[in-house]
Design a protein around this motif. Sequence first.
Motif, PDB file in Angstrom:
ATOM      1  N   UNK A 287      13.189  56.169  39.405  1.00 26.63           N
ATOM      2  CA  UNK A 287      13.333  55.371  38.181  1.00 26.63           C
ATOM      3  C   UNK A 287      14.083  54.072  38.431  1.00 26.63           C
ATOM      4  N   UNK A 288      15.131  54.127  39.237  1.00 25.83           N
ATOM      5  CA  UNK A 288      15.899  52.906  39.537  1.00 25.83           C
ATOM      6  C   UNK A 288      15.008  51.880  40.227  1.00 25.83           C
ATOM      7  N   UNK A 289      14.258  52.313  41.222  1.00 23.04           N
ATOM      8  CA  UNK A 289      13.411  51.389  41.970  1.00 23.04           C
ATOM      9  C   UNK A 289      12.322  50.806  41.082  1.00 23.04           C
ATOM     10  N   UNK A 290      11.657  51.650  40.301  1.00 20.09           N
ATOM     11  CA  UNK A 290      10.531  51.146  39.526  1.00 20.09           C
ATOM     12  C   UNK A 290      10.945  50.408  38.260  1.00 20.09           C
ATOM     13  N   UNK A 291      12.109  50.701  37.719  1.00 20.70           N
ATOM     14  CA  UNK A 291      12.619  49.880  36.616  1.00 20.70           C
ATOM     15  C   UNK A 291      13.003  48.505  37.146  1.00 20.70           C
ATOM     16  N   UNK A 292      13.637  48.465  38.316  1.00 17.53           N
ATOM     17  CA  UNK A 292      13.971  47.169  38.930  1.00 17.53           C
ATOM     18  C   UNK A 292      12.703  46.372  39.222  1.00 17.53           C
ATOM     19  N   UNK A 293      11.658  47.035  39.710  1.00 20.93           N
ATOM     20  CA  UNK A 293      10.383  46.347  39.960  1.00 20.93           C
ATOM     21  C   UNK A 293       9.789  45.821  38.658  1.00 20.93           C
ATOM     22  N   UNK A 294       9.910  46.587  37.599  1.00 18.41           N
ATOM     23  CA  UNK A 294       9.405  46.145  36.304  1.00 18.41           C
ATOM     24  C   UNK A 294      10.146  44.930  35.773  1.00 18.41           C
TER      25      UNK A 294
ATOM     26  N   UNK B 276      10.281  44.661  48.712  1.00 20.26           N
ATOM     27  CA  UNK B 276      11.490  45.199  49.329  1.00 20.26           C
ATOM     28  C   UNK B 276      11.952  46.454  48.607  1.00 20.26           C
ATOM     29  N   UNK B 277      11.939  46.442  47.279  1.00 21.25           N
ATOM     30  CA  UNK B 277      12.321  47.641  46.518  1.00 21.25           C
ATOM     31  C   UNK B 277      11.408  48.807  46.858  1.00 21.25           C
ATOM     32  N   UNK B 278      10.098  48.560  46.911  1.00 10.17           N
ATOM     33  CA  UNK B 278       9.159  49.624  47.253  1.00 10.17           C
ATOM     34  C   UNK B 278       9.366  50.122  48.675  1.00 10.17           C
ATOM     35  N   UNK B 279       9.675  49.215  49.581  1.00 12.46           N
ATOM     36  CA  UNK B 279       9.925  49.610  50.963  1.00 12.46           C
ATOM     37  C   UNK B 279      11.183  50.462  51.071  1.00 12.46           C
ATOM     38  N   UNK B 280      12.208  50.124  50.303  1.00 16.04           N
ATOM     39  CA  UNK B 280      13.438  50.931  50.295  1.00 16.04           C
ATOM     40  C   UNK B 280      13.130  52.348  49.823  1.00 16.04           C
ATOM     41  N   UNK B 281      12.332  52.475  48.767  1.00 21.90           N
ATOM     42  CA  UNK B 281      11.955  53.802  48.268  1.00 21.90           C
ATOM     43  C   UNK B 281      11.204  54.587  49.346  1.00 21.90           C
ATOM     44  N   UNK B 282      10.267  53.948  50.021  1.00 20.93           N
ATOM     45  CA  UNK B 282       9.476  54.630  51.040  1.00 20.93           C
ATOM     46  C   UNK B 282      10.321  55.021  52.249  1.00 20.93           C
ATOM     47  N   UNK B 283      11.249  54.159  52.641  1.00 19.82           N
ATOM     48  CA  UNK B 283      12.129  54.492  53.772  1.00 19.82           C
ATOM     49  C   UNK B 283      13.029  55.668  53.408  1.00 19.82           C
ATOM     50  N   UNK B 284      13.513  55.696  52.169  1.00 17.63           N
ATOM     51  CA  UNK B 284      14.309  56.834  51.711  1.00 17.63           C
ATOM     52  C   UNK B 284      13.495  58.120  51.772  1.00 17.63           C
ATOM     53  N   UNK B 285      12.264  58.077  51.284  1.00 20.43           N
ATOM     54  CA  UNK B 285      11.399  59.258  51.325  1.00 20.43           C
ATOM     55  C   UNK B 285      11.114  59.674  52.762  1.00 20.43           C
ATOM     56  N   UNK B 286      10.899  58.695  53.644  1.00 24.21           N
ATOM     57  CA  UNK B 286      10.658  58.996  55.054  1.00 24.21           C
ATOM     58  C   UNK B 286      11.867  59.678  55.684  1.00 24.21           C
ATOM     59  N   UNK B 287      13.056  59.139  55.442  1.00 24.27           N
ATOM     60  CA  UNK B 287      14.270  59.724  56.022  1.00 24.27           C
ATOM     61  C   UNK B 287      14.495  61.146  55.515  1.00 24.27           C
TER      62      UNK B 287
END
Length: 146
Positions: free
Chosen positions: A28-35, A75-86
Motif C-alpha cells: 500500500x505504501x509503494x502504490x499510494x506513493x506511485x499514485x 524506483x518505487x516499483x523496483x524497491x517493492x520488487x527488490x524487497x519481495x526478492x530478498x
Amino acid sequence: MQVIMIARLYAMYQRSRIMLIFLVIMFLVVYIACGVVMAMILRHSAGEELIFSGTHMCSFEYEADVQLLISMIWTFNTVWEVLALCLSVWIAAKHFRHLRRLGPSKGSTIRVCFTVLIKSHVLYFASFLCSSCLQLASLSPSLLVR
C-alpha cells in the motif's frame, strides 16, 4: 500480479500473519506513493487528439520536466520488487537449509513445492530486472541523447 506475489510470499512464510500485514502495508505504501506521483504527472500534462489521414492519434505534452517523476514511479516499483526478492531468497535459503538437515527421504514433497516456487520466482524477477534496467536507463539524464 503483485497480489499473487503477496500470496506466494505469505504461503512461503507458512501463513505468518505478521508477514502478511508487513507485505500488505509495504504494498500500500509503494502504490499510494506511485499514485500520488502519477497525479503530479497528470497535473502537468495535456492531451490532444490528432487526425492524420483519417487516423485518430493521441498526443501528450508535458508542461514541466516530468522525467524525474516518471523515474520515481519506476524506483518505487523496483524497491517493492527488490524487497519481495530478498524475502523470497531469505525464506528459500532458510527452508532448504532446514530440509538438508532432515535428510533426503523426509521433506521431499516440500522440497519439490519450494523448487517450483523458486523457479517461477526467478523467472519473474529476472524479467522484471531486465525491464526495470531498460526503463531506468532510458530515463537516466546522462544516457539521454538530446
